[in-house]
Design an enzyme around this catalytic site. Structure first.
Site, PDB file in Angstrom:
ATOM      1  N   GLU A  64      45.815 -43.939 -73.208  1.00 45.50           N
ATOM      2  CA  GLU A  64      45.797 -45.504 -73.126  1.00 45.50           C
ATOM      3  C   GLU A  64      46.335 -45.856 -71.824  1.00 45.50           C
ATOM      4  O   GLU A  64      47.392 -45.194 -71.547  1.00 45.50           O
ATOM      5  CB  GLU A  64      46.407 -46.238 -74.175  1.00 45.50           C
ATOM      6  CG  GLU A  64      45.392 -45.962 -75.691  1.00 45.50           C
ATOM      7  CD  GLU A  64      46.396 -46.839 -76.677  1.00 45.50           C
ATOM      8  OE1 GLU A  64      47.043 -47.833 -76.438  1.00 45.50           O
ATOM      9  OE2 GLU A  64      46.076 -46.339 -77.904  1.00 45.50           O
ATOM     10  N   HIS A 109      46.003 -44.220 -86.297  1.00 47.04           N
ATOM     11  CA  HIS A 109      46.461 -45.253 -85.486  1.00 47.04           C
ATOM     12  C   HIS A 109      47.110 -46.401 -86.303  1.00 47.04           C
ATOM     13  O   HIS A 109      46.249 -47.447 -86.314  1.00 47.04           O
ATOM     14  CB  HIS A 109      45.375 -45.532 -84.594  1.00 47.04           C
ATOM     15  CG  HIS A 109      45.633 -46.262 -83.447  1.00 47.04           C
ATOM     16  ND1 HIS A 109      45.057 -45.714 -81.961  1.00 47.04           N
ATOM     17  CD2 HIS A 109      46.422 -47.368 -83.134  1.00 47.04           C
ATOM     18  CE1 HIS A 109      45.752 -46.834 -81.081  1.00 47.04           C
ATOM     19  NE2 HIS A 109      46.520 -47.682 -81.525  1.00 47.04           N
ATOM     20  N   GLU A 118      51.180 -42.689 -80.865  1.00 43.19           N
ATOM     21  CA  GLU A 118      52.272 -43.390 -80.742  1.00 43.19           C
ATOM     22  C   GLU A 118      53.238 -43.495 -81.984  1.00 43.19           C
ATOM     23  O   GLU A 118      53.478 -44.493 -82.536  1.00 43.19           O
ATOM     24  CB  GLU A 118      52.315 -44.963 -80.131  1.00 43.19           C
ATOM     25  CG  GLU A 118      51.441 -45.023 -78.782  1.00 43.19           C
ATOM     26  CD  GLU A 118      51.308 -46.545 -78.408  1.00 43.19           C
ATOM     27  OE1 GLU A 118      51.857 -47.271 -78.657  1.00 43.19           O
ATOM     28  OE2 GLU A 118      50.844 -46.412 -77.156  1.00 43.19           O
ATOM     29  N   TYR A 167      51.885 -47.988 -70.213  1.00 41.63           N
ATOM     30  CA  TYR A 167      51.819 -49.180 -70.025  1.00 41.63           C
ATOM     31  C   TYR A 167      52.827 -49.806 -68.871  1.00 41.63           C
ATOM     32  O   TYR A 167      52.761 -50.717 -68.009  1.00 41.63           O
ATOM     33  CB  TYR A 167      51.856 -49.969 -71.150  1.00 41.63           C
ATOM     34  CG  TYR A 167      50.457 -50.064 -72.015  1.00 41.63           C
ATOM     35  CD1 TYR A 167      49.594 -50.695 -71.770  1.00 41.63           C
ATOM     36  CD2 TYR A 167      50.668 -48.893 -73.123  1.00 41.63           C
ATOM     37  CE1 TYR A 167      48.393 -50.391 -72.700  1.00 41.63           C
ATOM     38  CE2 TYR A 167      49.537 -48.830 -73.774  1.00 41.63           C
ATOM     39  CZ  TYR A 167      48.318 -49.543 -73.749  1.00 41.63           C
ATOM     40  OH  TYR A 167      47.127 -49.300 -74.368  1.00 41.63           O
ATOM     41  N   ASN A 178      50.377 -42.454 -73.529  1.00 43.03           N
ATOM     42  CA  ASN A 178      49.839 -43.906 -73.355  1.00 43.03           C
ATOM     43  C   ASN A 178      51.116 -44.323 -72.488  1.00 43.03           C
ATOM     44  O   ASN A 178      52.130 -44.297 -72.593  1.00 43.03           O
ATOM     45  CB  ASN A 178      50.067 -44.506 -74.596  1.00 43.03           C
ATOM     46  CG  ASN A 178      48.657 -43.966 -75.585  1.00 43.03           C
ATOM     47  OD1 ASN A 178      47.888 -43.366 -75.130  1.00 43.03           O
ATOM     48  ND2 ASN A 178      48.736 -44.437 -76.785  1.00 43.03           N
ATOM     49  N   ARG A 186      37.376 -42.589 -77.300  1.00 45.79           N
ATOM     50  CA  ARG A 186      38.491 -42.462 -78.051  1.00 45.79           C
ATOM     51  C   ARG A 186      38.629 -43.356 -79.119  1.00 45.79           C
ATOM     52  O   ARG A 186      38.850 -44.535 -78.962  1.00 45.79           O
ATOM     53  CB  ARG A 186      39.902 -42.586 -77.230  1.00 45.79           C
ATOM     54  CG  ARG A 186      41.087 -42.182 -78.385  1.00 45.79           C
ATOM     55  CD  ARG A 186      42.628 -42.085 -77.315  1.00 45.79           C
ATOM     56  NE  ARG A 186      43.586 -42.100 -78.189  1.00 45.79           N
ATOM     57  CZ  ARG A 186      44.571 -42.847 -78.645  1.00 45.79           C
ATOM     58  NH1 ARG A 186      44.577 -44.089 -77.658  1.00 45.79           N
ATOM     59  NH2 ARG A 186      45.672 -42.674 -79.316  1.00 45.79           N
TER      60      ARG A 186
END
Ligand code: FCB
Length: 472
Positions: free
Chosen positions: A379, A134, A179, A309, A307, A90
């Site tokens: 991600e 991005h 995002e 985290y 994504n 990606r």
């Protein structure tokens, strides 16, 4: 090694488990974070070049001029992916490389770079997953109002269409935005990201135009001559109350609203969440939403990129917390009276809580509450301080982080969630936005003085899981 949180069922190296057949194993990067060559071959400036030039904006005063020099080293970087046995990559396309002013004439050498990259991936048996945005908006469009300007959404769809026209014979998987929460709220409310504004009204307005740009681009990609699998990548967090006090429970609703539902609802139900719109009313109305916008935004997608985290514990304060001297306003518009509580969980070098079970909960929640297409984890990864000792980088904390999150994905799959692939963030240490080069997320270390790449032990651990499609 950092202990994993007790809520996690994950333990490195425990019982044998497999991912569904055909599960996609990849690594992710983004153009501005790795390419460098910011003024080469006709690339135009982006809002991140501009922000980097602002004193104090980037922790180490660095910029993207060289980064990982990937623009020149892409072939050996693709060899690294191949050496790890990964089957998907990606990456993002730099809009100002392709259209230096964001519109009009294509910059042929810029587009040719991605042409070579895509060919190079196929030569190595690696599937390209392309992200169109991005965060590196052409500065020329920012000068016209950036994402505050509705017109930018239409320019984005044009850029998507022309990129697909050139690469669509070899690229099937497209992600419109990465995002959009960060672009809108870190970019315009807290000011930590480009364009570095601290105007909550602008942030909400930008958030809508980003979503509109996503919808228009998704329609353009689906309408192209080539079959396209189209998705968007959003950053989701599991949000829990710091206690069962009523203020904390309400803070949780509001934080989840601004962070998660502000995206999930318009994308998958065609409406902004009514409670969040009501929360925002003292700050802004929604006059920028035009008839038909939400229909465009809720265009049917082929996949959802998540994504993940970390997770948040929300605490509601009796009075809004003042912005500390030299600090930043909250990115969560209207949530000046909400703070993130410390749960004593292990943290990464970013100060982000490590909570793999939050990923399982997030996936289960998304699949339960929304009619979503198949999911890719686009991600997931962690920054830790690691060092080269005798030419070797041993990063057991990152090994444990990735292992635990992969097990959390399997836990979610066991509960019926359709997850099709995983992209570790990141292939390389790189330019971590406002943190500059001070935070290392790579499974491959980059020495920024010599550009030497050293695969860390996490790259080998990850490659072994990918090869075995789980744990044998
Ligand atoms: C995500 C970004 C990515 C990287 C990681 C650590 O929010 O998409 O570019 O910075 O965080």
């Amino acid at each position: 090694m950092t202990a994993l949180p007790e809520t996690s069922s994950a333990t490195v190296g425990s019982t044998s488990r497999s991912f569904p057949e055909g599960f996609v194993w990849g690594a992710a990067t983004a153009a501005f974070q790795i390419e460098g060559a910011t003024s080469e071959d006709g690339r135009g400036p982006s809002i991140w070049d501009t922000l980097c030039a602002r004193p104090g904006a980037i922790l180490d005063g660095s910029d993207g001029t060289v980064a990982c020099d990937h623009y020149h080293r892409w072939e050996s970087d693709l060899d690294l992916l191949a050496d790890l046995g990964l089957t998907a990559y990606r990456f993002s396309i730099s809009w100002p490389r392709v259209l230096p002013t964001g519109r009009g004439e294509v910059n042929a050498p810029g587009l040719a770079f991605y042409d070579r990259l895509v060919d190079g991936l196929h030569e190595r048996g690696i599937e390209p997953f392309v992200t169109l945005y991005h965060w590196d908006l052409p500065q020329a469009l920012e000068d016209l109002g950036g994402w505050r300007n509705r017109d930018t959404a239409f320019r984005f769809a044009e850029y998507a269409a022309l990129t697909q026209h050139r690469l669509g014979d070899r690229v099937t998987h497209w992600t419109t935005l990465n995002e959009p929460w960060c672009s809108a709220f870190l970019g315009h409310a807290s000011g930590e990201h480009a364009p570095g504004m601290t105007d909550p009204v602008a942030a909400v307005r930008a958030s809508h135009h980003l979503l509109l740009g996503h919808g228009l681009a998704a329609q353009a990609l689906h309408g192209g001559r080539r079959p396209a699998q189209v998705g968007v990548t959003i950053n989701l967090y599991d949000v829990v109350p710091a206690s069962d006090a009523r203020a904390d429970v309400d803070a949780t609703r509001r934080l989840d609203g601004m962070q998660n539902r502000w995206y999930l609802d318009p994308l998958f139900t065609g409406a902004y969440p009514a409670d969040v719109v009501a929360d925002l009313a003292p700050v802004t109305d929604m006059a920028f939403v035009e008839d038909g916008d939400l229909e465009i935004i809720s265009t049917k997608l082929d996949h959802l990129g998540i994504n993940y985290y970390s997770s948040f514990a929300a605490r509601g304060l009796a009075t809004p917390a003042p912005v500390p001297e030299g600090g930043r306003p909250t990115p969560w518009v209207g949530l000046e009276d909400v703070e993130l509580a410390d749960r004593g969980l292990p943290q990464t070098h970013m100060g982000w809580d490590v909570d793999p079970d939050g990923l399982r909960k997030t996936l289960v929640r998304v699949a339960r509450d929304y009619d979503v297409p198949p999911i890719f984890i686009t991600e997931n990864g962690a920054a830790y301080v690691d060092e080269v000792v005798d030419g070797v980088v041993d990063d057991p904390e990152r090994v444990a982080y990735v292992d635990a999150h992969l097990r959390a994905i399997l836990d979610a799959s066991d509960e019926g969630v359709d997850v099709r692939g995983y992209f570790v963030w990141s292939l390389l240490d790189n330019f971590e936005w406002a943190w500059g080069y001070t935070r290392r997320f790579g499974v491959v270390r980059v020495d920024y003085d010599t550009q030497l790449r050293t695969p860390k032990s996490s790259s080998r651990a990850y490659a072994a899981i990918a090869r075995d499609n789980g744990w044998l």
